[in-house]
Design a protein around this motif. Sequence first.
Motif, PDB file in Angstrom:
ATOM      1  N   GLY A 145      16.291  -9.868   1.325  1.00  0.00           N
ATOM      2  CA  GLY A 145      16.053 -10.461   0.027  1.00  0.00           C
ATOM      3  C   GLY A 145      14.572 -10.748  -0.190  1.00  0.00           C
ATOM      4  O   GLY A 145      13.736 -10.472   0.678  1.00  0.00           O
ATOM      5  N   PRO A 146      14.220 -11.311  -1.336  1.00  0.00           N
ATOM      6  CA  PRO A 146      12.808 -11.622  -1.617  1.00  0.00           C
ATOM      7  C   PRO A 146      12.372 -12.906  -0.912  1.00  0.00           C
ATOM      8  O   PRO A 146      11.989 -13.893  -1.550  1.00  0.00           O
ATOM      9  N   ASN A 147      12.433 -12.886   0.405  1.00  0.00           N
ATOM     10  CA  ASN A 147      12.118 -14.052   1.224  1.00  0.00           C
ATOM     11  C   ASN A 147      11.014 -13.672   2.210  1.00  0.00           C
ATOM     12  O   ASN A 147      11.270 -13.051   3.247  1.00  0.00           O
ATOM     13  N   LEU A 148       9.782 -14.042   1.892  1.00  0.00           N
ATOM     14  CA  LEU A 148       8.653 -13.653   2.731  1.00  0.00           C
ATOM     15  C   LEU A 148       8.734 -14.277   4.118  1.00  0.00           C
ATOM     16  O   LEU A 148       8.300 -13.671   5.103  1.00  0.00           O
ATOM     17  N   LYS A 149       9.293 -15.481   4.222  1.00  0.00           N
ATOM     18  CA  LYS A 149       9.437 -16.109   5.529  1.00  0.00           C
ATOM     19  C   LYS A 149      10.352 -15.291   6.432  1.00  0.00           C
ATOM     20  O   LYS A 149      10.088 -15.137   7.630  1.00  0.00           O
ATOM     21  N   ALA A 150      11.426 -14.762   5.851  1.00  0.00           N
ATOM     22  CA  ALA A 150      12.337 -13.922   6.630  1.00  0.00           C
ATOM     23  C   ALA A 150      11.657 -12.627   7.046  1.00  0.00           C
ATOM     24  O   ALA A 150      11.853 -12.144   8.163  1.00  0.00           O
ATOM     25  N   TRP A 151      10.841 -12.069   6.163  1.00  0.00           N
ATOM     26  CA  TRP A 151      10.106 -10.848   6.499  1.00  0.00           C
ATOM     27  C   TRP A 151       9.160 -11.094   7.661  1.00  0.00           C
ATOM     28  O   TRP A 151       9.101 -10.291   8.607  1.00  0.00           O
ATOM     29  N   LEU A 152       8.411 -12.198   7.587  1.00  0.00           N
ATOM     30  CA  LEU A 152       7.472 -12.521   8.663  1.00  0.00           C
ATOM     31  C   LEU A 152       8.213 -12.775   9.977  1.00  0.00           C
ATOM     32  O   LEU A 152       7.734 -12.407  11.056  1.00  0.00           O
ATOM     33  N   ARG A 153       9.379 -13.397   9.879  1.00  0.00           N
ATOM     34  CA  ARG A 153      10.164 -13.645  11.090  1.00  0.00           C
ATOM     35  C   ARG A 153      10.627 -12.342  11.720  1.00  0.00           C
ATOM     36  O   ARG A 153      10.524 -12.156  12.939  1.00  0.00           O
ATOM     37  N   VAL A 154      11.146 -11.429  10.903  1.00  0.00           N
ATOM     38  CA  VAL A 154      11.687 -10.173  11.435  1.00  0.00           C
ATOM     39  C   VAL A 154      10.600  -9.330  12.084  1.00  0.00           C
ATOM     40  O   VAL A 154      10.813  -8.724  13.147  1.00  0.00           O
ATOM     41  N   PHE A 155       9.411  -9.302  11.469  1.00  0.00           N
ATOM     42  CA  PHE A 155       8.355  -8.442  11.985  1.00  0.00           C
ATOM     43  C   PHE A 155       7.408  -9.165  12.927  1.00  0.00           C
ATOM     44  O   PHE A 155       6.342  -8.661  13.261  1.00  0.00           O
ATOM     45  N   SER A 156       7.812 -10.353  13.367  1.00  0.00           N
ATOM     46  CA  SER A 156       7.081 -11.041  14.415  1.00  0.00           C
ATOM     47  C   SER A 156       7.736 -10.720  15.757  1.00  0.00           C
ATOM     48  O   SER A 156       8.820 -10.132  15.815  1.00  0.00           O
ATOM     49  N   ARG A 157       7.089 -11.103  16.825  1.00  0.00           N
ATOM     50  CA  ARG A 157       7.618 -10.810  18.151  1.00  0.00           C
ATOM     51  C   ARG A 157       8.872 -11.638  18.415  1.00  0.00           C
ATOM     52  O   ARG A 157       8.881 -12.856  18.249  1.00  0.00           O
ATOM     53  N   ASN A 158       9.946 -10.953  18.833  1.00  0.00           N
ATOM     54  CA  ASN A 158      11.220 -11.600  19.150  1.00  0.00           C
ATOM     55  C   ASN A 158      11.761 -12.422  17.978  1.00  0.00           C
ATOM     56  O   ASN A 158      12.352 -13.481  18.172  1.00  0.00           O
ATOM     57  N   GLY A 159      11.548 -11.920  16.757  1.00  0.00           N
ATOM     58  CA  GLY A 159      11.990 -12.660  15.592  1.00  0.00           C
ATOM     59  C   GLY A 159      13.284 -12.165  14.984  1.00  0.00           C
ATOM     60  O   GLY A 159      13.813 -12.799  14.068  1.00  0.00           O
ATOM     61  N   VAL A 160      13.805 -11.029  15.460  1.00  0.00           N
ATOM     62  CA  VAL A 160      15.023 -10.474  14.874  1.00  0.00           C
ATOM     63  C   VAL A 160      16.232 -11.290  15.306  1.00  0.00           C
ATOM     64  O   VAL A 160      16.274 -11.864  16.400  1.00  0.00           O
TER      65      VAL A 160
END
Length: 232
Positions: A145-160
């Motif tokens: 969704g349009p959630n930048l925090k979720a995007w940053l979490r997914v593309f951070s290390r061990n964020g998935v």
Amino acid sequence: MLTLLQRVTQGSTMKNTDIKRLFYAHLLCVFSIILSTFVPSFFLESFSILETHLTWLCICSVSVIAVNLVLYFVVKPNVSSKRSSSSHKVARFLKCCIYFLMSCFSFHVIFVLYGAPLIELVLETFLFAVILSTFTTVPCLCLLGPNLKAWLRVFSRNGVSSIWENSLQITTIASFIGAWLGAFPIPLDWGRPWQVWPISCTLGATFGYVAGLVLSPLWIYRNRKQLTYKNN
């Protein structure tokens, strides 16, 4: 002890089921690209990836976006427990459209900064931005969704937090790498038709996206015993 064993078995079964769903969803995305390459030639005269490249970019983008939307409504990997109102859904859809347009314009500016023609071939550069946004931004919008925090979490290390987000990482990075590698043949003096801007870059992004779609379920299946997620 028995309860713990049952939980582990159930978790493993759910993970294998998700991998199968992920694999079939990715096959459908690959199939949409194949269809966008061959089917239009039956309806459009002299249609080909090289000769009518801009037309192919438009058709491919629409096909991939349509498939991602269908998968979003059918597969629903991240279903919210809260029921949202119609106004909330409309606002979410409009925000996703704005994010997609922002992504296209942002990529366009980045391409110009990296050497793409500023005035000439503006349409070519923008459609390259559209196809790259289709391969990267659209899946993110459908899954997160349009959630930048979720995007940053997914593309951070061990964020998935799921197999789907793991796959999103791989396909997005593969698309960027493919587009980057596609730029290398442009300055060479081979004189090939596919060296014209931005054909090699769009083909590289497409091959990278397809490679990510095919390899990510296989990689996840091979490493399924080592993969752990916060929500599992």
